[in-house]
Scaffold this motif. Structure first.
Motif, PDB file in Angstrom:
ATOM      1  N   MET A  78      17.559  25.426   8.715  1.00 27.40           N
ATOM      2  CA  MET A  78      17.607  24.014   8.358  1.00 27.40           C
ATOM      3  C   MET A  78      16.239  23.370   8.571  1.00 27.40           C
ATOM      4  N   PRO A  79      15.818  22.489   7.666  1.00 24.04           N
ATOM      5  CA  PRO A  79      14.569  21.759   7.871  1.00 24.04           C
ATOM      6  C   PRO A  79      14.640  20.941   9.153  1.00 24.04           C
ATOM      7  N   PRO A  80      13.517  20.768   9.873  1.00 20.66           N
ATOM      8  CA  PRO A  80      13.522  20.039  11.154  1.00 20.66           C
ATOM      9  C   PRO A  80      14.081  18.628  11.059  1.00 20.66           C
ATOM     10  N   SER A  81      13.868  17.958   9.923  1.00 19.72           N
ATOM     11  CA  SER A  81      14.306  16.570   9.788  1.00 19.72           C
ATOM     12  C   SER A  81      15.749  16.450   9.309  1.00 19.72           C
ATOM     13  N   PHE A  82      16.426  17.592   9.063  1.00 21.22           N
ATOM     14  CA  PHE A  82      17.784  17.553   8.554  1.00 21.22           C
ATOM     15  C   PHE A  82      18.768  17.433   9.712  1.00 21.22           C
ATOM     16  N   ALA A  83      19.522  16.348   9.737  1.00 20.13           N
ATOM     17  CA  ALA A  83      20.487  16.111  10.819  1.00 20.13           C
ATOM     18  C   ALA A  83      21.711  16.985  10.610  1.00 20.13           C
ATOM     19  N   SER A  84      22.013  17.805  11.604  1.00 21.34           N
ATOM     20  CA  SER A  84      23.169  18.686  11.501  1.00 21.34           C
ATOM     21  C   SER A  84      23.865  18.760  12.843  1.00 21.34           C
ATOM     22  N   SER A  85      25.146  18.836  12.774  1.00 25.28           N
ATOM     23  CA  SER A  85      25.935  18.904  14.001  1.00 25.28           C
ATOM     24  C   SER A  85      25.906  20.300  14.606  1.00 25.28           C
ATOM     25  N   SER A  95      23.564  23.912  15.026  1.00 22.50           N
ATOM     26  CA  SER A  95      22.267  24.570  14.847  1.00 22.50           C
ATOM     27  C   SER A  95      22.405  25.940  14.202  1.00 22.50           C
ATOM     28  N   GLU A  96      23.652  26.411  14.025  1.00 24.95           N
ATOM     29  CA  GLU A  96      23.873  27.728  13.444  1.00 24.95           C
ATOM     30  C   GLU A  96      23.921  27.700  11.918  1.00 24.95           C
ATOM     31  N   LYS A  97      23.933  26.514  11.340  1.00 19.62           N
ATOM     32  CA  LYS A  97      23.993  26.405   9.885  1.00 19.62           C
ATOM     33  C   LYS A  97      22.651  26.760   9.253  1.00 19.62           C
ATOM     34  N   VAL A  98      22.710  27.326   8.057  1.00 26.78           N
ATOM     35  CA  VAL A  98      21.509  27.668   7.299  1.00 26.78           C
ATOM     36  C   VAL A  98      21.670  27.165   5.862  1.00 26.78           C
ATOM     37  N   CYS A  99      20.563  27.186   5.121  1.00 32.15           N
ATOM     38  CA  CYS A  99      20.578  26.766   3.712  1.00 32.15           C
ATOM     39  C   CYS A  99      20.494  28.009   2.821  1.00 32.15           C
ATOM     40  N   LYS A 100      21.287  28.038   1.778  1.00 36.94           N
ATOM     41  CA  LYS A 100      21.195  29.086   0.777  1.00 36.94           C
ATOM     42  C   LYS A 100      20.335  28.583  -0.372  1.00 36.94           C
TER      43      LYS A 100
END
Length: 213
Positions: free
Chosen positions: A20-27, A29-34
């Motif tokens: 995930m990009p550093p500025s992307f707010a996510s609940s 930390s294990e999520k990734v982008c395809k």
């Protein structure tokens, strides 16, 4: 011609994920982008872009050279066009201005292109025109080599190397950092594109490229 944001045009043919990009707010930390498209910095990006460009050129009718994959040739009767590709820069030459312009319009439909006009400078080679044709020169490239090696103030010599002279093997220690020497030999080899008389010197110096002393 120059392709704007060339690597973003590439299509991925395999699954690639990124953090995930550093500025992307996510609940989590294990999520990734395809990734659905190629991005700058991706190892596959140059290959994906070139495959996309080659596909578009072949669709127009170009054939890729088997000896130089960056060269594409188009023939239709008396009309001929040649395309030389270096990453996102294209040199276009042709025998018919109307067909060349039609091809440029086709490229603008496929990608976001910028027409840089007549060729003046490309990869260290200066291009000049007159009534007799084209003149290729690497004067600036040669001056950069001389300046980089600290020989800008050296005196000229008409015969810097005797005919049939063989350099003796050095007995000193191997250079701690052979990279500058190898870079110099590589640049001299590239200089032989327009200065064929340097071919012999570059050939002799290349004998010591493995373990320069």
């Amino acid at each position: 011609m120059d392709v704007q944001n060339a690597f973003l045009h590439g299509d991925l043919d395999e699954e690639v994920y990124m953090k995930m990009p550093p500025s992307f707010a996510s609940s989590s930390s294990e999520k990734v982008c395809k990734l659905r498209k190629s991005l700058y910095g991706l190892r596959q990006a140059p290959r994906c872009w070139f495959a996309k460009l080659a596909e578009s050129l072949k669709k127009f009718g170009f054939q890729q050279s088997s000896s130089d994959y960056s060269l594409f040739t188009f023939r239709d009767g008396a009309v001929q066009m040649n395309i030389l590709v270096y990453v996102d820069d294209l040199i276009i030459s042709g025998t018919d201005d109307v067909v060349v312009q039609r091809f440029k319009d086709y490229l603008n439909q496929c990608f976001h292109m910028k027409d840089l006009g007549k060729l003046k400078y490309f990869l260290g080679i200066e291009v000049a025109r007159n009534s007799e044709g084209l003149f290729l020169c690497q004067r600036k490239y040669a001056l950069d080599i001389i300046s980089e090696t600290g020989l800008l103030g050296a005196k000229l010599a008409k015969t810097p190397l005797e005919q049939n002279h063989k350099l003796a093997l050095a007995t000193g220690p191997v250079l701690k950092d052979p990279a500058p020497y190898r870079r110099l030999v590589g640049r001299l080899i590239y200089l032989t594109i327009t200065r064929l008389e340097f071919s012999y010197y570059a050939h002799i110096l290349a004998h010591f490229i493995q373990q320069p002393k």
